[in-house]
Design an enzyme around this catalytic site. Structure first.
Site, short mmCIF file in Angstrom:
data_model
loop_
_atom_site.label_atom_id
_atom_site.label_comp_id
_atom_site.label_asym_id
_atom_site.label_seq_id
_atom_site.Cartn_x
_atom_site.Cartn_y
_atom_site.Cartn_z
N ASP A 289 0.84 -1.19 0.00
CA ASP A 289 0.00 0.00 0.00
C ASP A 289 0.88 1.24 0.00
O ASP A 289 1.97 1.25 0.57
CB ASP A 289 -0.89 0.02 1.24
N GLU A 330 -6.19 15.29 7.60
CA GLU A 330 -6.23 16.22 6.47
C GLU A 330 -7.07 17.44 6.80
O GLU A 330 -6.69 18.58 6.51
CB GLU A 330 -6.79 15.52 5.22
N PHE A 356 -17.21 12.56 5.63
CA PHE A 356 -16.77 12.01 4.34
C PHE A 356 -17.45 10.67 4.08
O PHE A 356 -17.58 9.84 4.98
CB PHE A 356 -15.25 11.84 4.33
N SER A 357 -17.85 10.48 2.85
CA SER A 357 -18.48 9.22 2.44
C SER A 357 -17.70 8.64 1.27
O SER A 357 -17.34 9.37 0.33
CB SER A 357 -19.94 9.46 2.03
N ALA A 358 -17.41 7.35 1.32
CA ALA A 358 -16.69 6.70 0.23
C ALA A 358 -17.52 6.69 -1.05
O ALA A 358 -16.98 6.60 -2.16
CB ALA A 358 -16.32 5.27 0.62
N THR A 359 -18.84 6.81 -0.90
CA THR A 359 -19.73 6.82 -2.08
C THR A 359 -19.67 8.16 -2.80
O THR A 359 -19.48 8.22 -4.01
CB THR A 359 -21.18 6.51 -1.65
N THR A 360 -19.84 9.25 -2.03
CA THR A 360 -19.84 10.59 -2.64
C THR A 360 -18.44 11.16 -2.77
O THR A 360 -18.22 12.06 -3.58
CB THR A 360 -20.68 11.56 -1.80
N ARG A 361 -17.49 10.66 -1.96
CA ARG A 361 -16.11 11.15 -1.91
C ARG A 361 -16.08 12.65 -1.60
O ARG A 361 -15.28 13.40 -2.14
CB ARG A 361 -15.38 10.84 -3.22
N ASP A 502 -8.79 -6.31 3.25
CA ASP A 502 -7.54 -6.85 2.73
C ASP A 502 -7.46 -8.37 2.88
O ASP A 502 -6.56 -9.00 2.32
CB ASP A 502 -6.34 -6.23 3.46
#
EC number: 7.2.2.6
Length: 661
Positions: A289, A330, A356-361, A502
């Site tokens: 990674d 961040e 924060f959403s992984a869908t909308t980023r 993972d």
């Protein structure tokens, strides 16, 4: 128990038939030892010679046992330290009605939930399901600095016996009694569950074939000699057989395998089998990674660039507002860079934070006056603004591309449908990582960086780090597919991971290095666990694996080369009565038959303990092409293995003459 006494006791305990016959080559020596004792009084070279042969053979067996006992004792010493962390603890078990029941940790079952507060030890392995805490893992890893573990993250796994330093956590137990991480770790370091590696099995089979071949040759010699009118002393036949068969490497082979796992554990890497260590030495593809491995991982805001009609002050204010309630590193770095003003804080009253959403980023705020502020990936923000009917400022695309090409991460900030600014996040490549990848490249290992970044950012980081290839915008299924693709092409692949997502890739890879701080699923899927949770540790694991392969190869070369020299000690004195011309083979000019036989046997015995430190420590490893390593082994251990016995046997022969044996 004192370790020296423990090693001595185990050395003699291995003389029992059940232990002795676990190593077929040394079993032949064991049988020859007791036969020589029976034949000692009746041989034609005198009883003293017979007893001397018996003592030399017994010493050979004991030294072989000693080599394995030393390696096992080291593992038991490490296991004792681990047992101190596995005390019979008491657990506060949470019941369904909300009450707490106290029960012994040994009675906990999978699925039980326990509450652990500051100052208490975690009773068993599990996953944090609520809360976060600072935990000392010194009992397991030896590292005194506490680590942070938190629910619903990739750092939620905890180990029984570790100490909670602060706060309070609820833990769901994931290990059955007797099957905890420490239980398995103790069993592994003691060598009880050590599996032989494929190379070790293959070498063992070769040694057995060689032993059987020489056994047949020696057993037929008396019949051949009788046809020629010669009777051979049975003790000399036993001595010849022991000197012909590869006793040195057979005696050291178990110690080399155990020592490989112990060397990994010294680097705080728990190998679940010796096979895992050895496979690491054959790896040719390494997948890592980016975040936390190649780079430091905490991306920091370095620039806020206003766009369109917005001024620098406005860009800073809106960037501050989108990040003021963002708990990520961040977000905090953006707040620090933008500054902090009282009037800006007042705007946050009654604001609704959108994480924060992984869908909308994206993440952001809905202010009390109805204004929507958003911050996120460039493509997500531009799509969001376009959907609301906004226009994209002219320089937006070029700035995003410029930041990405430089290895940074561009974030866009918008107010309703208008893009306000671009924020540059920089993730710094770890110092010295280029040299480490160059070291792997010199060993023939190709490195692949895995990242969720866009292709431009990924390419820039890959160039700075010096990796051979990269995967951008990688999802868990992409990692798994890439590993399978590499394996289908005939490569051995290593993967580093710590999260539940993972686990499939870790299980598929030939070497799966799971982080101790990661989830239970990741630790179960990998065949190695890094107790320090340092993803770059795999670089050391590769070198440990290669060192083990080189050590076994070097000692095998040395052992077989030794046998060549011992032939010149015994064969001439055996065949001179048949053919006087054989005397020319007595290049060492050994004094007599008895002296030649004893000198060869004594050297055969003492060379094993002399090589034990090398077997345990390992042959020094210098990265380079396989041909260079082979050439060095043949020169040092091949030529040295031939010459050293000539010198050693001759010196022993002179010593025997001095004491007038």
């Amino acid at each position: 128990m004192n370790m020296r006494y423990e090693i001595a006791l185990e050395t003699f305990r291995k003389l029992s038939p059940t232990k002795a016959f676990s190593n077929p080559v040394m079993a032949i020596v064991w049988i020859g030892t007791w036969l020589s004792l029976l034949l000692a009084p009746s041989n034609n070279l005198g009883w003293a010679f017979g007893i001397a042969v018996f003592v030399a053979l017994l010493t050979t067996v004991l030294f072989a046992n000693f080599a394995e006992a030393v390696a096992e004792a080291r593992g038991r010493g490490q296991a004792r330290a681990l047992r101190e962390a596995r005390k019979d603890l008491m657990a506060n078990v949470l019941l369904q009605d909300g009450s707490v029941q106290i029960k012994p940790a040994s009675a906990l079952q999978c699925g039980d939930r326990v509450r652990v507060s500051a100052g208490e030890q975690i009773p068993a392995d599990g996953e944090i399901v609520q809360g976060c805490a600072s935990i000392s893992e010194a009992a397991v890893t030896g590292e005194s600095a506490p680590v942070l573990r938190e629910a619903e993250t990739d750092r939620s796994g905890v180990i029984g016996g570790t100490l909670v330093m602060s706060d309070q956590i609820d833990v769901e137990i994931t290990a059955a009694p007797g099957d905890s991480f420490l239980d398995r770790m103790i069993s592994l370091v003691e060598g009880a569950n050590r599996q032989k590696t494929p190379n070790e099995i293959a070498l063992g089979q070769l040694l057995i074939i060689m032993t059987l071949t020489f056994l047949i040759v020696v057993l037929t010699l008396p019949f051949v000699a009788r046809q020629l009118g010669l009777q051979i002393n049975p003790l000399i036949l036993i001595a010849l057989l022991v000197c012909l068969i590869p006793t040195t490497i057979s005696g050291l082979l178990p110690a080399i395998g155990i020592a490989g796992m112990n060397r990994a554990l010294k680097h705080n890497v728990l190998a679940k089998s010796g096979k895992a260590v050895e496979v690491a030495g054959d790896l040719d593809v390494l997948m890592l990674d980016k975040t936390g491995t190649i780079t430091h991982g905490d991306r920091m805001a370095t620039r806020i660039i206003p766009l369109g009609r917005y001024t620098e002050d406005t860009a800073r204010r809106i960037s501050y507002l989108t990040s003021a309630m963002d708990p990520t590193p961040e977000g905090k770095s953006i707040v620090t860079l933008a500054g902090d003003q009282a009037e800006w804080k007042a705007t946050l009253t009654n604001a609704e934070f959108l994480p924060f959403s992984a869908t909308t980023r994206m993440s952001g705020l809905n202010l009390s006056n109805g204004v929507q502020l958003r911050k996120g990936a460039a493509d997500s923000i531009t799509a969001h603004c376009a959907q609301l009917g906004g226009r994209i400022p002219p320089k937006t695309e070029s700035l995003v591309e410029e930041i990405a090409r430089a290895g940074g991460t561009p974030l866009l900030v918008c107010e309703d449908a208008d893009i306000v600014a671009v924020i540059e996040l920089s993730d710094v490549v770890k110092p010295g990582i280029q040299a480490r990848f160059a070291r792997l490249r010199s060993m023939g290992i190709r490195t692949v960086m895995i990242t969720g970044d866009n292709p431009l950012t990924a390419a820039a980081i890959a160039a700075k780090a010096g990796v051979d290839d990269y995967m951008a915008q990688a999802r868990p299924e992409d990692k798994l597919a890439r590993i399978r693709e590499e394996q289908a092409a005939g490569h051995l692949v290593a993967m580093v991971g710590d999260g539940t997502n993972d686990a499939p890739a870790l299980a598929q890879a030939d070497i799966g290095l799971a982080m101790n701080s990661g989830t239970q699923a990741a630790r179960e899927a990998g065949n190695m666990v890094d107790l320090d949770s340092n993803p770059t540790k795999l670089l050391e694991v590769v070198e440990i694996g290669k060192q083990q392969l080189i050590t076994r190869g070097a000692l095998t070369t040395f052992s077989l080369a030794n046998d060549v020299s011992k032939y010149f000690a015994i064969l001439p004195v055996l065949f001179v009565p048949i053919s006087p011309g054989m005397a020319s083979l007595n290049v060492m000019h050994l004094a007599s038959t008895s002296s030649a036989v004893l000198s060869a046997l004594i050297f055969n015995a003492i060379v094993i303990p002399l090589l034990i430190p090398l077997a345990l420590k390992g042959v020094p490893f210098v990265p380079g092409p396989a041909t260079n390593l082979l050439r060095r082994n043949m020169l040092v251990y091949g030529a040295g293995g031939v010459l050293l016995p000539f010198i050693g046997i001759k010196l022993i022969d002179l010593a025997l003459q001095f004491i007038r044996f």
